[in-house]
Structure formats: C-alpha cells, structure tokens
Enzyme design. Structure first.
Site, PDB file in Angstrom:
ATOM      1  N   CYS A  74       0.820  -1.219   0.000  1.00 63.90           N
ATOM      2  CA  CYS A  74       0.000   0.000   0.000  1.00 63.90           C
ATOM      3  C   CYS A  74       0.845   1.257   0.000  1.00 63.90           C
ATOM      4  CB  CYS A  74      -0.931  -0.005   1.211  1.00 63.90           C
ATOM      5  SG  CYS A  74      -1.918   1.495   1.349  1.00 63.90           S
ATOM      6  N   ARG A  77      -0.096   4.597   2.986  1.00 63.50           N
ATOM      7  CA  ARG A  77      -0.054   4.315   4.420  1.00 63.50           C
ATOM      8  C   ARG A  77       0.221   5.502   5.334  1.00 63.50           C
ATOM      9  NH1 ARG A  77       3.987  -0.562   4.625  1.00 63.50           N
ATOM     10  NH2 ARG A  77       4.476  -0.036   2.455  1.00 63.50           N
ATOM     11  N   TRP A 247      -9.283   5.639  -0.319  1.00 64.55           N
ATOM     12  CA  TRP A 247      -9.794   6.267  -1.536  1.00 64.55           C
ATOM     13  C   TRP A 247      -8.897   5.823  -2.682  1.00 64.55           C
ATOM     14  CZ3 TRP A 247      -8.396   9.308   2.782  1.00 64.55           C
ATOM     15  CH2 TRP A 247      -7.082   9.766   2.771  1.00 64.55           C
ATOM     16  N   GLU A 252      -5.139   3.303 -10.488  1.00 58.61           N
ATOM     17  CA  GLU A 252      -5.810   2.013 -10.252  1.00 58.61           C
ATOM     18  C   GLU A 252      -6.956   1.849 -11.239  1.00 58.61           C
ATOM     19  OE1 GLU A 252      -6.308   2.892  -5.752  1.00 58.61           O
ATOM     20  OE2 GLU A 252      -6.160   0.722  -5.916  1.00 58.61           O
TER      21      GLU A 252
HETATM   22  N1  ARG Z   1      -6.772  -1.745  -6.984  1.00 57.76           N
HETATM   23  C1  ARG Z   1      -8.102  -2.013  -6.550  1.00 57.76           C
HETATM   24  C2  ARG Z   1      -9.103  -1.475  -7.566  1.00 57.76           C
HETATM   25  O1  ARG Z   1      -8.717  -0.850  -8.502  1.00 57.76           O
HETATM   26  C3  ARG Z   1      -8.388  -1.386  -5.194  1.00 57.76           C
HETATM   27  C4  ARG Z   1      -7.425  -1.738  -4.082  1.00 57.76           C
HETATM   28  C5  ARG Z   1      -7.468  -0.790  -2.905  1.00 57.76           C
HETATM   29  N2  ARG Z   1      -7.165   0.551  -3.333  1.00 57.76           N
HETATM   30  C6  ARG Z   1      -7.190   1.643  -2.529  1.00 57.76           C
HETATM   31  N3  ARG Z   1      -6.927   2.793  -3.060  1.00 57.76           N
HETATM   32  N4  ARG Z   1      -7.416   1.532  -1.231  1.00 57.76           N
HETATM   33  O2  ARG Z   1     -10.293  -1.623  -7.460  1.00 57.76           O
END
Ligand code: ARG
Length: 395
Positions: A74, A77, A247, A252
């Site tokens: 992560c 953090r 968030w 991602e």
């Molecule tokens: N990578 C995953 C997604 O795109 C989410 C994982 C958690 N990500 C976060 N920013 N807490 O759906």
C-alpha cells in the site's frame, strides 16, 4: 507442540503471539508497564481456559491500524492512524452482516469526502460461525464472457464470481457496469445474497478536461474501493471478514481497471477517439491514451467532489510515511513492484528506492482462498444448468 497447518495456533503459540502484540500495542498507545503485565496475565489465563482470547475494542482498533501500516503493497499508508474501525463482532446472521456492510459503505463514502474505514466481524474460531464475504470488493462490476452471439462485457476479473451470483439466483442487468450483489456465508450454511441499495453505490461518470467527445466512451467507475476478501490477523487471532477501504489513486482505475488488456481494455478506444495511429508502436499511442484516460479519471472525480489522489502526490506521501516511520524507530515493509505506480513510475521517488524489503510483520492483512473456489469445484458436474443453485444439489 505442532501447529495445525490451517493456520490455527495451539495454546502456547497463541499466548506467544498475543503477548508480542500486546507489548507493541500497549507501548504505542502509551500505556504503563503495569497495565501491560495485568492484561497479558489475563489473556494468558483466558487462553488456558477457553483456547482463545478476545481483544478489547481498543486493541482491535489499534491492531487494525497497525495491519494497514504493515501492508507492504500500500502506497497510501501515511494515513494509517486515521483508520476508523467499526467493531461488528456482535453480528451473527447474514442479514446483520449485510446491514453492517451497508453502514460501512455509507460511512466510508461520506458524500464524497471518503473516510478510511474497516469493519471487523467475529474471529474465525468456531467453524460453524465463520463469516465469509464472497465478494473481492463490496462494490464491483459483474463480468460476462459472452458467446457467439453476444460480445463480452463487464469486468473480466469478476467472471467467475458472477457465475456464482447467478447460480445463487441473482439476476443482473447485464452491460459493462452492472453492480454485483453482496454474498455472505455463515459457517457451512448456504450463502445468502443481497442487492446493494442504489443510493449506497456512488459512481463517477468519466469526462475529460479538454476532450469533449470523451463522454462518448460511456466510462464510469465506483467511488469507494472496499477490499472484502482478506483476512486480518492480530496477536494470533484471525478475522476472516474485515473489509476495509481507502480512496482511489487514479492509476488504479485509469491504468489498470480500464486500461489493462485483460480488464476493460479501453486504450484502443481512447486512442481512436484521440485520432492516434495504432498501426505502429512508435506513435506511442498506448502511452498517450493512458495519459488521457488517467487525466479523465482525476478530472471526473474532482468534479464530482469524490476524494482521489494522483500518483505523484501519493508517492510523495509514501516518502513522508517512510520518514515518519524512521523517526519512530520502525522499519517499513515494502514490495517495490507493488508500490511503484503503473504510470510513469520512474518519475516518482519510489523508483530509485533500492532498500525496500518485505518484512514479516504482525498485525497484518493476508490473502485467503476465495470462499467460493471449493464449492464451485465440488459442484461443477452436479449442476445441470447455469442458473440452478449448486448448493441445493449438494445437500
Ligand atoms: N486496486 C483495486 C481497484 O482498482 C483497489 C485496491 C485498494 N485501493 C485503494 N486505493 N485503497 O479496485
């Protein structure tokens, strides 16, 4: 004494891990040596008497925060101590679990100002009561592989779980952004599914700051990622259902969920919209499409008033987290290839960090086998058609 291979500890091992956790936890919480000794003594006695022990609400909350701080994958953090921990160990039925998950979604979304939240359900000591959430994330889109007549649609990462949901009797609307139901099991009993009330599913339609036609791509994404299939371990106690959220970082969604060839695979469509030459790699059409897709994600979330972080800011925050941890005399566990962002990674300070190592820290969040794998396998041949429930055949 031997420990069982399913991760369940014997009494002495459990005492050892409980005490190690209490030492760390009580020191971080600024408690006195006397308090630590009293509590350790009480826990030891409880374990000898019942074979297990239960955390106080304070231990649970701090342990959960530590698990986030220790998560080597992560990048976000820096904010570990802001985690809000909801103690849902009292939930026993699937309905009660679903209610708690709905509250989690509401609390986390917070009208767009996303709050990091974790809801912890009872530990997995009693097999008849083990709570499992079958979803990978509380909110995610169904995947439909398609056939000769129908093109594939939705999220390929959800294909298998979507079959499970349909076998349980759920019927989706189809399409690319069809929100899956919550699937919850208690012990060996049949899992139950629950439609998520629409008002709890906040989504952001994607538009672009200066490409007007971007909306024609009809892309969208949900605002809160709540990972719901990992196991939380604190002081030797295992919590198989402990969904948590932060968030999003824009990559991602832009680089991976929508960009990956094995996911929504939208780079070609974005490139065509931009009028790029896809006949040659040297036009760098993929890179340019990635860039504009990620810009669209940032722009749209911002416009919708939903929290999101860009990968440069997140990387800087990670460096601050590392400095902060060093000041506290703690070593940071980190997996380099997870921490570098999936766009322009060499432009962030994490790229040149060659000291990142993965450490064996506890409390921690660990992967567990998806709850549905065994059942899918066992019942594969027994189920005549797609939409019947395999679990009834089994009984
Ligand atoms: N990578 C995953 C997604 O795109 C989410 C994982 C958690 N990500 C976060 N920013 N807490 O759906």
């Amino acid at each position: 004494m031997e420990s069982r291979n399913d991760g369940v500890l014997n009494g002495e091992e459990l005492i050892e891990q409980a005490e190690a956790f209490l030492r760390l936890c009580y020191r971080e919480l600024g408690k006195s040596e006397a308090e630590l000794i009293d509590r350790s003594e009480a826990v030891r006695e409880e374990i000898r008497r019942c074979g297990t022990y239960s955390h106080t609400a304070e231990e649970l909350a701090h342990g959960a925060k530590m698990a986030w701080r220790h998560n080597s994958r992560c990048i976000g953090r820096l904010f570990w101590h802001t985690l809000e921990v909801i103690d849902a160990r009292g939930a026993e039925t699937a309905e009660q679990v679903a209610e708690a998950l709905f509250s989690h979604l509401k609390r986390a979304a917070n009208g767009g100002r996303i709050r990091p939240v974790m809801t912890v359900f009872q530990s997995g000591d009693d097999p008849a009561k083990v709570i499992r959430i079958w979803n990978h994330q509380l909110i995610r889109y169904a995947g439909y592989p398609g056939d000769g007549e129908h093109p594939r649609c939705g999220d390929p990462a959800s294909d298998a779980f979507t079959v499970v949901c349909r076998r349980l009797g759920w019927q989706g609307k189809g399409g690319d952004f069809d929100v899956l139901p919550l699937v919850i099991s208690i012990g060996e009993a049949l899992p139950r599914w629950f439609r998520i009330p629409e008002e709890l599913v906040q989504e952001v339609p994607l538009s672009h700051p200066d490409i007007e036609r971007f909306g024609e791509l009809q892309l969208r994404w949900y605002s809160v990622p709540v990972v719901s299939d990992m196991l939380l371990e604190i002081g030797g106690i295992r919590y198989p259902a402990a969904p948590f959220n932060g968030w999003y970082m824009e990559t991602e969604i832009g680089s991976r969920n929508l960009g990956d060839a094995g996911r929504y695979n939208r780079l070609p469509m974005v490139a065509d919209l931009l009028g790029l030459d896809r006949s040659t790699n040297t036009s760098l059409w993929k890179d340019r499409a990635l860039l504009e897709l990620n810009r669209a994600v940032l722009h749209s979330f911002k416009q919708a008033g939903v929290s999101i972080v860009d990968h440069h800011t997140a990387a800087d925050q990670f460096v601050r987290f590392q400095e902060q941890e060093q000041q506290q005399g703690r070593e940071v566990s980190g997996k380099w290839h997870w921490l570098i962002p999936p766009m322009s990674p060499s432009s962030t300070p994490i790229w040149n960090d060659n000291k990142l190592r993965e450490l064996n820290l506890s409390p921690r969040l660990i992967y567990q086998k998806p709850a549905f794998v065994g059942l899918m396998e066992e019942t594969k041949d027994a189920v005549p058609e797609e939409l019947t429930c395999p679990f009834h055949h089994q009984k």
